[in-house]
Design a protein around this motif. Sequence first.
Motif, PDB file in Angstrom:
ATOM      1  N   TYR A  56      43.196  60.072  27.229  1.00 24.98           N
ATOM      2  CA  TYR A  56      43.397  59.772  28.467  1.00 24.98           C
ATOM      3  C   TYR A  56      42.797  58.795  29.431  1.00 24.98           C
ATOM      4  CZ  TYR A  56      40.078  59.641  32.768  1.00 24.98           C
ATOM      5  OH  TYR A  56      39.555  59.669  34.222  1.00 24.98           O
ATOM      6  N   ALA A  57      42.595  57.032  28.201  1.00 23.22           N
ATOM      7  CA  ALA A  57      42.784  55.356  28.726  1.00 23.22           C
ATOM      8  C   ALA A  57      44.618  56.209  29.099  1.00 23.22           C
ATOM      9  CB  ALA A  57      42.197  55.364  26.987  1.00 23.22           C
ATOM     10  N   ALA A  58      45.985  56.333  28.289  1.00 23.45           N
ATOM     11  CA  ALA A  58      47.232  56.311  28.901  1.00 23.45           C
ATOM     12  C   ALA A  58      47.070  56.952  30.127  1.00 23.45           C
ATOM     13  CB  ALA A  58      47.711  56.841  27.479  1.00 23.45           C
ATOM     14  N   LEU A  59      46.842  58.157  29.994  1.00 21.38           N
ATOM     15  CA  LEU A  59      46.594  58.835  31.928  1.00 21.38           C
ATOM     16  C   LEU A  59      46.116  57.520  32.826  1.00 21.38           C
ATOM     17  CD1 LEU A  59      45.747  62.306  30.955  1.00 21.38           C
ATOM     18  CD2 LEU A  59      47.971  61.974  31.841  1.00 21.38           C
ATOM     19  N   GLU A  60      44.788  57.051  32.017  1.00 23.21           N
ATOM     20  CA  GLU A  60      44.722  56.171  33.448  1.00 23.21           C
ATOM     21  C   GLU A  60      45.193  54.689  33.366  1.00 23.21           C
ATOM     22  OE1 GLU A  60      39.471  55.637  32.300  1.00 23.21           O
ATOM     23  OE2 GLU A  60      41.206  54.789  31.577  1.00 23.21           O
ATOM     24  N   ASN A  61      46.186  54.435  32.054  1.00 22.02           N
ATOM     25  CA  ASN A  61      46.663  53.129  32.356  1.00 22.02           C
ATOM     26  C   ASN A  61      47.866  53.584  33.439  1.00 22.02           C
ATOM     27  OD1 ASN A  61      45.569  52.072  30.546  1.00 22.02           O
ATOM     28  ND2 ASN A  61      46.467  51.829  28.584  1.00 22.02           N
ATOM     29  N   GLU A  62      48.630  54.438  33.152  1.00 22.77           N
ATOM     30  CA  GLU A  62      50.049  55.451  33.843  1.00 22.77           C
ATOM     31  C   GLU A  62      49.766  55.592  35.378  1.00 22.77           C
ATOM     32  OE1 GLU A  62      53.359  58.824  33.645  1.00 22.77           O
ATOM     33  OE2 GLU A  62      51.951  58.573  31.981  1.00 22.77           O
ATOM     34  N   TYR A  63      48.405  55.786  35.794  1.00 20.01           N
ATOM     35  CA  TYR A  63      48.179  56.884  37.279  1.00 20.01           C
ATOM     36  C   TYR A  63      47.174  55.414  37.551  1.00 20.01           C
ATOM     37  CZ  TYR A  63      51.858  60.176  35.630  1.00 20.01           C
ATOM     38  OH  TYR A  63      52.788  60.808  35.464  1.00 20.01           O
ATOM     39  N   MET A  64      46.601  54.578  37.051  1.00 17.80           N
ATOM     40  CA  MET A  64      44.877  54.333  37.721  1.00 17.80           C
ATOM     41  C   MET A  64      45.749  53.233  37.999  1.00 17.80           C
ATOM     42  SD  MET A  64      42.172  52.309  37.511  1.00 17.80           S
ATOM     43  CE  MET A  64      41.120  52.877  35.923  1.00 17.80           C
ATOM     44  N   TRP A  65      45.468  52.197  37.021  1.00 13.41           N
ATOM     45  CA  TRP A  65      45.599  50.814  36.611  1.00 13.41           C
ATOM     46  C   TRP A  65      47.008  50.262  37.571  1.00 13.41           C
ATOM     47  CZ3 TRP A  65      41.708  48.103  36.702  1.00 13.41           C
ATOM     48  CH2 TRP A  65      40.613  49.137  35.241  1.00 13.41           C
ATOM     49  N   THR A  66      47.370  50.839  38.048  1.00 14.88           N
ATOM     50  CA  THR A  66      49.151  51.357  38.336  1.00 14.88           C
ATOM     51  C   THR A  66      49.600  51.347  40.061  1.00 14.88           C
ATOM     52  OG1 THR A  66      49.824  52.760  38.153  1.00 14.88           O
ATOM     53  CG2 THR A  66      50.849  50.764  36.339  1.00 14.88           C
ATOM     54  N   GLN A  67      48.079  51.696  40.546  1.00 17.50           N
ATOM     55  CA  GLN A  67      48.150  52.422  42.123  1.00 17.50           C
ATOM     56  C   GLN A  67      47.035  51.863  42.359  1.00 17.50           C
ATOM     57  OE1 GLN A  67      49.816  55.990  42.633  1.00 17.50           O
ATOM     58  NE2 GLN A  67      49.317  56.291  40.536  1.00 17.50           N
ATOM     59  N   THR A  68      45.871  50.918  41.641  1.00 20.55           N
ATOM     60  CA  THR A  68      44.759  50.289  42.449  1.00 20.55           C
ATOM     61  C   THR A  68      44.983  48.667  42.785  1.00 20.55           C
ATOM     62  OG1 THR A  68      43.739  49.931  40.417  1.00 20.55           O
ATOM     63  CG2 THR A  68      42.896  52.289  41.317  1.00 20.55           C
ATOM     64  N   TRP A  69      44.093  47.993  43.460  1.00 18.39           N
ATOM     65  CA  TRP A  69      44.272  46.662  43.982  1.00 18.39           C
ATOM     66  C   TRP A  69      42.673  45.763  43.229  1.00 18.39           C
ATOM     67  CZ3 TRP A  69      47.206  43.426  46.619  1.00 18.39           C
ATOM     68  CH2 TRP A  69      48.240  44.626  48.032  1.00 18.39           C
ATOM     69  N   GLN A  70      43.589  44.613  42.080  1.00 14.63           N
ATOM     70  CA  GLN A  70      42.787  44.024  41.295  1.00 14.63           C
ATOM     71  C   GLN A  70      43.349  42.545  41.789  1.00 14.63           C
ATOM     72  OE1 GLN A  70      44.703  45.771  37.451  1.00 14.63           O
ATOM     73  NE2 GLN A  70      44.547  47.285  38.844  1.00 14.63           N
ATOM     74  N   MET A  71      42.014  42.047  41.231  1.00 11.88           N
ATOM     75  CA  MET A  71      41.923  40.390  41.594  1.00 11.88           C
ATOM     76  C   MET A  71      42.414  39.775  40.340  1.00 11.88           C
ATOM     77  SD  MET A  71      39.977  37.672  39.932  1.00 11.88           S
ATOM     78  CE  MET A  71      37.777  38.183  39.848  1.00 11.88           C
ATOM     79  N   ALA A  72      43.547  39.583  40.515  1.00 11.95           N
ATOM     80  CA  ALA A  72      44.440  38.655  39.197  1.00 11.95           C
ATOM     81  C   ALA A  72      43.990  37.491  39.501  1.00 11.95           C
ATOM     82  CB  ALA A  72      45.953  38.631  39.888  1.00 11.95           C
ATOM     83  N   CYS A  73      43.813  36.429  40.034  1.00  5.43           N
ATOM     84  CA  CYS A  73      43.543  34.950  39.979  1.00  5.43           C
ATOM     85  C   CYS A  73      42.643  34.786  41.260  1.00  5.43           C
ATOM     86  CB  CYS A  73      44.495  33.890  39.509  1.00  5.43           C
ATOM     87  SG  CYS A  73      46.169  34.137  41.157  1.00  5.43           S
ATOM     88  N   THR A  74      42.157  33.032  41.472  1.00  8.01           N
ATOM     89  CA  THR A  74      41.777  32.676  42.402  1.00  8.01           C
ATOM     90  C   THR A  74      43.183  31.980  43.578  1.00  8.01           C
ATOM     91  OG1 THR A  74      41.088  30.869  41.229  1.00  8.01           O
ATOM     92  CG2 THR A  74      39.654  32.607  41.587  1.00  8.01           C
ATOM     93  N   VAL A  75      43.293  31.291  44.432  1.00 11.85           N
ATOM     94  CA  VAL A  75      44.257  31.199  45.377  1.00 11.85           C
ATOM     95  C   VAL A  75      44.231  29.286  44.277  1.00 11.85           C
ATOM     96  CG1 VAL A  75      44.937  29.864  47.060  1.00 11.85           C
ATOM     97  CG2 VAL A  75      43.965  32.801  46.775  1.00 11.85           C
ATOM     98  N   ASP A  76      42.933  28.813  44.040  1.00 12.10           N
ATOM     99  CA  ASP A  76      43.574  27.464  44.012  1.00 12.10           C
ATOM    100  C   ASP A  76      44.236  27.431  42.647  1.00 12.10           C
ATOM    101  OD1 ASP A  76      41.736  26.422  45.260  1.00 12.10           O
ATOM    102  OD2 ASP A  76      39.657  26.495  44.982  1.00 12.10           O
ATOM    103  N   GLU A  77      44.502  28.286  41.671  1.00 11.73           N
ATOM    104  CA  GLU A  77      45.146  28.455  40.442  1.00 11.73           C
ATOM    105  C   GLU A  77      47.582  28.528  41.363  1.00 11.73           C
ATOM    106  OE1 GLU A  77      42.559  30.759  36.485  1.00 11.73           O
ATOM    107  OE2 GLU A  77      42.793  31.754  38.911  1.00 11.73           O
ATOM    108  N   VAL A  78      47.026  28.774  41.979  1.00 15.54           N
ATOM    109  CA  VAL A  78      48.690  28.991  43.016  1.00 15.54           C
ATOM    110  C   VAL A  78      48.173  28.524  43.820  1.00 15.54           C
ATOM    111  CG1 VAL A  78      49.053  30.622  41.220  1.00 15.54           C
ATOM    112  CG2 VAL A  78      47.864  31.547  43.201  1.00 15.54           C
ATOM    113  N   LEU A  79      48.271  26.648  43.942  1.00 16.34           N
ATOM    114  CA  LEU A  79      47.749  26.302  45.211  1.00 16.34           C
ATOM    115  C   LEU A  79      49.433  25.874  45.269  1.00 16.34           C
ATOM    116  CD1 LEU A  79      44.504  23.933  45.098  1.00 16.34           C
ATOM    117  CD2 LEU A  79      45.523  26.448  46.761  1.00 16.34           C
ATOM    118  N   GLU A  80      50.635  24.968  43.844  1.00 12.43           N
ATOM    119  CA  GLU A  80      51.854  24.120  44.325  1.00 12.43           C
ATOM    120  C   GLU A  80      52.658  25.168  43.962  1.00 12.43           C
ATOM    121  OE1 GLU A  80      51.797  21.221  46.048  1.00 12.43           O
ATOM    122  OE2 GLU A  80      49.640  21.152  45.722  1.00 12.43           O
TER     123      GLU A  80
END
Length: 481
Positions: A56-80
């Motif tokens: 089931y974890a493999a199905l989540e990995n293939e079809y849920m985590w690859t198709q949903t919006w996720q917070m990756a970082c803060t804007v301050d960490e990629v300013l320059e």
Amino acid sequence: MTTTEPAIGSIRSHGPSVQDLHAAETRVVPPALLDHSYVAQGMADVPKTRYTSAQYAALENEYMWTQTWQMACTVDEVLEPGDHVVYDVADQSVIVTRTKSGELKAYYNSCLHRGTKLRVDDGRVASFRCPFHGWKWDLDGNLIELPAEWDFPHVWQQPNSCLPQAQVATWGGFVFVNLDPTAESFEKVAHKMIEHFSISFGIENRYKAFHAVKEVPANWKVCMEAFGEGYHVIATHPQIVEFAGDANSEYSIWPDSPYVTRFVNSFGIQSPHLAPISEQQVADAYFAFSARSPRGAVEVPEGETARQVVAQAFRSALSPVLGIDLGDVSDTEILDAHLYHLYPAFAPWAGVGQSLTYRWRPGPTPDTCFMDVLRMMPVPDGQERPAPAPIQRLRLDQSWKEAEGMGGLADVFEQDMANLPKVQLGLKVRTPHNKQSVSFGNYQEARLRMAQRLTDELILEGLQRDGRSRAEVEPFLIPNG
């Protein structure tokens, strides 16, 4: 005389509801907090194997985590230009970076030669060079160097030599990614959260003052669900029941924004689980617990409530810290926990002084996960924007108390953490009467059941799209009803 069964999820605890408390306010309550909704999610049990099965974890990995919006970082960490953060989730990885023109992009973190991860650490670079054979891409994702290019005429300067990209969006100082190029926009998926924070909560001009991530010995859903309901307070956090209306918490599900839900837990009132106690007892218990408490005893005057008195004391304590006048701010904004949840795993708090944000991700096995805790603080007026706090990484065997700056929150977290490995182990126990499922409450845990159903939908859609059999997920599906 005939009787009818109450509608699913319509029954509530005795005692004042969150909306009852709002109605008794002497100050204006933000419109976002008056916007509440509930949609029944059925009563069906959830199979335990959704938390324990590698399949089931493999199905989540293939079809849920690859198709949903996720917070990756803060804007301050990629300013320059060249600033980048590596965001890993399940078995996927992207590089979030800032180009020379100032655009934010998220590249799949895989060399187009033989698949090597281009970056394993955050930082700043002028280009992305594969450590294995030296293929190099510029910040715009163009292949600019290929050693022995004469041997790769089928690759060099072809359209498919550019690094493939994920979708990127920003909101509230955060950067979000979605690995599905055809997914609905972040603005559409998160519109209820965006609307509420826009009209009622100041989330602008904040910086990352604290960030810790801990590996947890439980499935990511076990961990996430522990922070999605107040039902566990009476057993897990007994030290707060004298001033927390746990069973009177409000859980909102909006039919027009199914990926956004909210949990509100009111403070300054006693738990309905207790026999009645005085308003003074409620106030005394709250002041004894909180770091914001004034020095010396504070009496609750005749005709006033503990909630009003504690809120006023906290206004006085918070105003100089935040550098703003809180005189007109409602009690609920001062006291209560308002935790939004953007499916699948992003949870920002709202309200005055509520600066926390949570994130969850799966671990290397179904029995582990990662939980991030961030504190986003307002930039002090007239001061230079502080640099984002470095990430503190905690192992499985470490405590949240080892995260510098976690403060008193660590004690409460450790109470929750003590439960999680027990839950994960208990989910694997085969009971004598063969109950191999989890039974959620119809109201207090409806949001948990709803999130599980959304995952079912994504997996079923993905299997159908790929021409795979429904039988792969059938044993894990939540029954209708």
